[in-house]
Scaffold this motif. Structure first.
Motif: not given
Length: 565
Positions: A126, A156, A158, A160, A162, A326, A330, A398
């Motif tokens: 990501h 990953t 996530t 996405y 950021t 994301s 996380q 996202g």
């Protein structure tokens, strides 16, 4: 392969091999933090070189700790692997092995030294920009110039970035599609991850006047408004966190993290910070001390949302509001790693064995305290993004809106749960199916015949009561208290075994109803000691949408007194 992989790790590897065998391009693998991506990387690398001995593979990450971790996993699976490391931080510059584990900062402009590669594996992908810029993109562009056939596989938790939408969407995307997913919810259900429990904090950061840029809060403005709740939040963290050993606190900026740390120290908590303003080596020192348990609390400003492994984390406090899916996932993922009971082999037995082992371990769950409204906006961390069969990644940005409501607070135990949940997984509170989301919890607890009218609590005589065991999958049992008032029944739940606020509330209830100390610690003990309790003569109930909150009670010896909760 000569070493044991979990079922989903084998499935992930097979999905990649099958995808490439069918002519696919650059796949994306979504796997939750803590479920063993390093073993998937190791198994995939070994399988590829067994099938294609002349193949050359490059594995790239952004932190030297991940290089060590992934390198170690490969040697565990394949002690004689033809592998080298290229990382200035680790003092290694091995460029000619068939397998090279590298740090992106060291190799982004070293393609000629590395030579052509057939496969490039990227952990924490990501971090790869969507457009042709940055170190990852320079490496890939240069590699494709000398090896046009090279395929890229990303891993990953996530999918996405950021600052943009999904990694597998958009005209400039690197990854063609997500071909395998194993998320937090599956990891918890299979007993490979520790459960997350949550509750809204005593106060919430007011972001109503914070500007946004690129779908996220402007950092300087967010940090400024976040100072307002530090004292209340820290006081509550210290109170609720008494029984928890390892606290991770996410802050919106350097000054804010330092202020949080100072407030914790003023209350006698050993605390450190990690942020870009620290002197060289201090962050590494504080992280190491935190992982060893020498520091109880760590206040972070955008430093430990990826590549950070501290299994003991059992409390996360979110003092950093975010609209990024994301970043939200996380942050939550920092608390899902398991501390297994001594001698327990997590790769043997079934999911129930693992879940029971986690329940009796030094860390049965991780409590997430939300002072930023993140859970309300994003919803449960195992259900973010679109899950429907008609999901279109091109439309998934996202990001969520500031006023998004995807979670609600349980009136029984303050757990934050999915907006469409019918039953609270922690205390068993049952919601009517028609219930709407709560925006202003206090303002909407009661409604009258006219808007703005508040209905006073209604006092109802209790003719009998029952205390029963309430069982919920993947959650410790609780006590269900049923008050019988004429033909109506009113319920509340006592979660002695859940820890944190839920257990404290159960003990308060026990004392209020005449139970002696020491208070019960388990559902079994509470049910065994029922005779200590005094049934209320009346309960006071308040309408809350289509259910009722029990807000008070009176007892035989003090019939006129209201024991407000």
């Amino acid at each position: 392969m000569g070493f044991e992989l979990r079922y989903y790790q084998n499935e992930a590897i097979k999905s990649i091999i099958d995808y490439w065998d069918a002519g696919g391009g650059n796949p994306l693998i979504e796997m939750a933090t803590g479920v063993g991506k390093s073993m998937v990387l190791a198994g995939l690398t070994k399988k590829l070189l067994e099938d294609y001995p002349a193949m050359r593979i490059l594995m790239v990450v952004h932190r030297k700790k991940l290089i060590r971790q992934n390198f170690g996993a490969l040697l565990k699976a394949w002690p004689d692997a033809p592998v080298g490391i290229y990382s200035a931080g680790l003092g290694k510059r091995d460029a000619h092995h068939r397998i090279t584990f590298a740090g992106i900062q060291s190799v982004y402009n070293k393609v000629r030294q590395l030579g052509p590669r057939d496969v490039i594996l990227i952990d924490e992908c990501h971090l790869v920009p969507a457009k042709g810029e940055g170190q990852y993109r320079q490496l890939l562009d240069d590699m494709h110039a000398i090896a046009p056939h090279a395929r890229v596989c990303g891993f990953t938790a996530t999918p996405y970035r950021t600052d943009t939408g999904r990694l597998d969407a958009g005209s400039s995307r690197l990854f063609d599609e997500t071909i395998y997913k194993y998320d937090i919810g599956k990891g918890i259900a299979d007993g490979y991850l520790a459960p997350l429990v949550s509750r809204a904090g005593i106060d919430e950061i007011d972001v109503s006047n914070v500007r946004r840029a690129g779908g996220e809060f402007v950092g300087t403005e967010l940090e400024k408004v976040s100072f307002d709740i530090i004292d209340k939040a820290v006081a509550e963290i210290c109170e609720i966190g008494k029984t928890r050993k390892s606290w991770l606190i996410f802050c919106p900026g350097i000054k804010h993290s330092e202020a949080v740390c100072a407030a914790l120290k003023a209350r006698g908590i050993i605390c450190g910070t990690v942020h870009s303003g620290n002197a060289e080596g201090l962050n590494d020192s504080n992280l190491e001390r935190f992982e060893k348990g020498e520091i109880r609390a760590l206040a972070s400003a955008d430093m430990i949302t990826t590549g950070f492994d501290a299994p003991g984390v059992d409390l996360i406090a979110m003092l950093r509001a975010t609209l990024s899916v994301s970043l939200y996932v996380q942050i939550a993922g920092r608390g899902t790693r398991v501390v297994w009971p001594h001698g327990f082999d997590q790769n043997k037995g079934d999911a129930e064995d693992r879940i029971n082992a986690i329940a009796r371990s030094p860390k049965p769950n991780c409590l997430v305290l939300d002072y930023a409204g993140n859970i309300r906006r994003h919803g449960p961390v195992d259900a973010v993004g679109a899950e429907s069969k008609t999901f279109n990644p091109e439309s998934d940005t996202g990001k969520v809106s500031v006023d998004s409501v995807r979670a609600k607070e349980c009136p029984g135990c303050q757990e934050l749960i999915a907006i469409n949940s019918i039953t609270c997984k922690i205390c068993g509170h049952e919601f009517p199916r028609e219930e709407k989301p709560k925006h202003e919890a206090e303002a909407e607890k009661s409604v009258g015949i006219l808007s703005g009218e508040k209905v006073p609590p209604q006092q109802i005589p209790v003719v009998d009561w029952r205390l029963d065991r309430h069982t919920k999958a993947y959650s410790p049992d609780s006590v269900r208290v049923t008050y019988i008032a004429g033909i109506s029944e009113y319920r509340e739940w006592l979660a002695f075994e859940h820890g944190g606020y839920a257990s404290q509330k159960a003990m308060q209830w026990w004392a209020m109803h005449g139970g002696s100390s020491p208070y019960p610690k388990t559902t079994d003990e509470a049910l065994h000691r029922m005779e200590e309790l005094t049934m209320p003569v009346t309960i006071s109930v308040k309408p809350n949408k289509k259910y009722f909150d029990i807000v008070g009670r009176s007892f035989p010896a003090r019939r006129e007194l209201e024991a407000a909760e």
